[in-house]
Design an enzyme around this catalytic site. Structure first.
Site, PDB file in Angstrom:
ATOM      1  N   SER A 143     -12.187   6.083  -1.962  1.00 49.75           N
ATOM      2  CA  SER A 143     -13.701   5.649  -1.941  1.00 49.75           C
ATOM      3  C   SER A 143     -13.892   5.917  -0.223  1.00 49.75           C
ATOM      4  O   SER A 143     -13.257   5.875   0.506  1.00 49.75           O
ATOM      5  CB  SER A 143     -13.648   4.392  -2.269  1.00 49.75           C
ATOM      6  OG  SER A 143     -15.083   3.755  -2.106  1.00 49.75           O
ATOM      7  N   TYR A 156     -11.811  -4.901  -2.324  1.00 47.67           N
ATOM      8  CA  TYR A 156     -11.934  -3.331  -2.544  1.00 47.67           C
ATOM      9  C   TYR A 156     -11.397  -2.485  -1.375  1.00 47.67           C
ATOM     10  O   TYR A 156     -10.970  -1.430  -1.335  1.00 47.67           O
ATOM     11  CB  TYR A 156     -13.254  -3.119  -2.975  1.00 47.67           C
ATOM     12  CG  TYR A 156     -13.492  -1.953  -3.750  1.00 47.67           C
ATOM     13  CD1 TYR A 156     -13.108  -1.431  -4.801  1.00 47.67           C
ATOM     14  CD2 TYR A 156     -14.394  -0.809  -2.994  1.00 47.67           C
ATOM     15  CE1 TYR A 156     -13.424  -0.360  -5.426  1.00 47.67           C
ATOM     16  CE2 TYR A 156     -14.553   0.315  -3.728  1.00 47.67           C
ATOM     17  CZ  TYR A 156     -13.985   0.830  -4.907  1.00 47.67           C
ATOM     18  OH  TYR A 156     -14.253   1.891  -5.465  1.00 47.67           O
TER      19      TYR A 156
END
Ligand SMILES: NC(=O)c1ccc[n+]([C@@H]2O[C@H](COP(=O)([O-])OP(=O)(O)OC[C@H]3O[C@@H](n4cnc5c(N)ncnc54)[C@H](O)[C@@H]3O)[C@@H](O)[C@H]2O)c1
Length: 257
Positions: A143, A156
């Protein structure tokens, strides 16, 4: 027959936005698919929508954080198709949005179990198959959050930094065996995950959060799952035969500004 004719590709998180879009593009180019997800009904539905029969696709339920279930999906794929040419190591969860002192430890554990341990276990069981073949391409879904810090996303962001680290290590370990490992690093993409992140944003204003996330992108909009799929499919293909240990941002120019 298509660029992927006769090739066998495993996708985790295949019922989700990016996984499904990638499955669609690969199926259009002739790939045989092993589609893995926690949600078996949803992944069976993907196979129906793609119009694939039993000879071309298998739907398998697995929690990527559980070693026996990962071993199970790898064994079932090899039993059915005899080989694995590509692995899109893509299942992931977002956790919640909270500063570190308020971030629930059980959510941190969940995010690390799925995003880090799940990605690790996939590599652990698929790498030996590819090494034996002397070929294969792996794409991990990291990501943009794996390259920068985003306040409120300690679980995350840290987990996706780990995915990038794993990509770099394993790419070097398997290169002598003709196996390539890369990562895609999507920015804000129009899937269920961003809808949930918009809802979690404090103060609670999902619509406002959505606009703000979009305008923060130099290209001025969210990306679509298909736009991530295009890059993943390239990396899985022989067109990327000299690409390994690379982290491909797919983020409208956001992360590297
Ligand atoms: N959407 C974004 O903006 C964005 C940005 C950067 C990275 N990503 C990453 O892309 C990947 C795909 O996300 P998406 O946007 O398609 O989200 P999504 O929620 O639509 O898809 C995720 C899929 O993973 C599956 N999954 C979750 N936990 C699992 C587990 N333990 N075992 C097996 N399957 C599991 C879910 O059932 C779901 O089908 C994730 O790794 C995510 O972190 C997404």
């Amino acid at each position: 027959m298509g660029k992927f004719g006769g090739k066998v590709i495993v996708i985790t998180g295949a019922a989700g936005g990016i996984g499904k879009a990638t499955a669609k593009k690969l199926s259009e180019q002739g790939a045989n698919l092993a589609l893995i997800d926690l949600n078996l009904e949803a992944v069976k539905q993907v196979i129906l929508e793609l119009g694939l029969d039993d000879s071309r696709a298998i739907a398998l339920q697995a929690n990527v954080a559980k070693e026996e279930e990962v071993k199970g999906y790898v064994d079932a794929t090899v039993e059915k198709f005899g080989r694995i040419d590509g692995f899109f190591n893509n299942a992931g969860v977002e956790g919640t949005t909270a500063n570190v002192e308020d971030y629930p430890t059980e959510t941190f554990d969940l995010v690390f179990n799925v995003n880090v341990k799940g990605a690790f276990l996939g590599l652990k069981y698929i790498v030996p198959v590819m090494k034996k073949q002397g070929s294969g391409s792996i794409v991990n879904t990291a990501s943009g959050a794996g390259l920068i810090g985003s306040p409120g996303f300690v679980g995350y962001n840290s987990s996706k930094h780990a995915v990038i680290g794993m990509t770099k290590v394993v790419a070097l370990e398997v290169a002598p065996f003709g196996v390539r490992v890369n990562a895609v690093a999507p920015g804000v993409i129009n899937t269920r995950m961003m809808r949930q992140i918009e809802k979690n944003t404090v103060p609670k204003d999902a619509e406002g959060a959505r606009k703000a996330f979009g305008t923060a992108v130099p290209l001025g909009r969210y990306g679509e799952a298909e736009e991530v799929a295009n890059v993943a499919v390239f990396l899985l293909s022989d067109d990327a035969s000299y690409v390994s240990q690379s982290i491909y941002t797919v983020d409208g120019g956001q992360i590297n500004q």
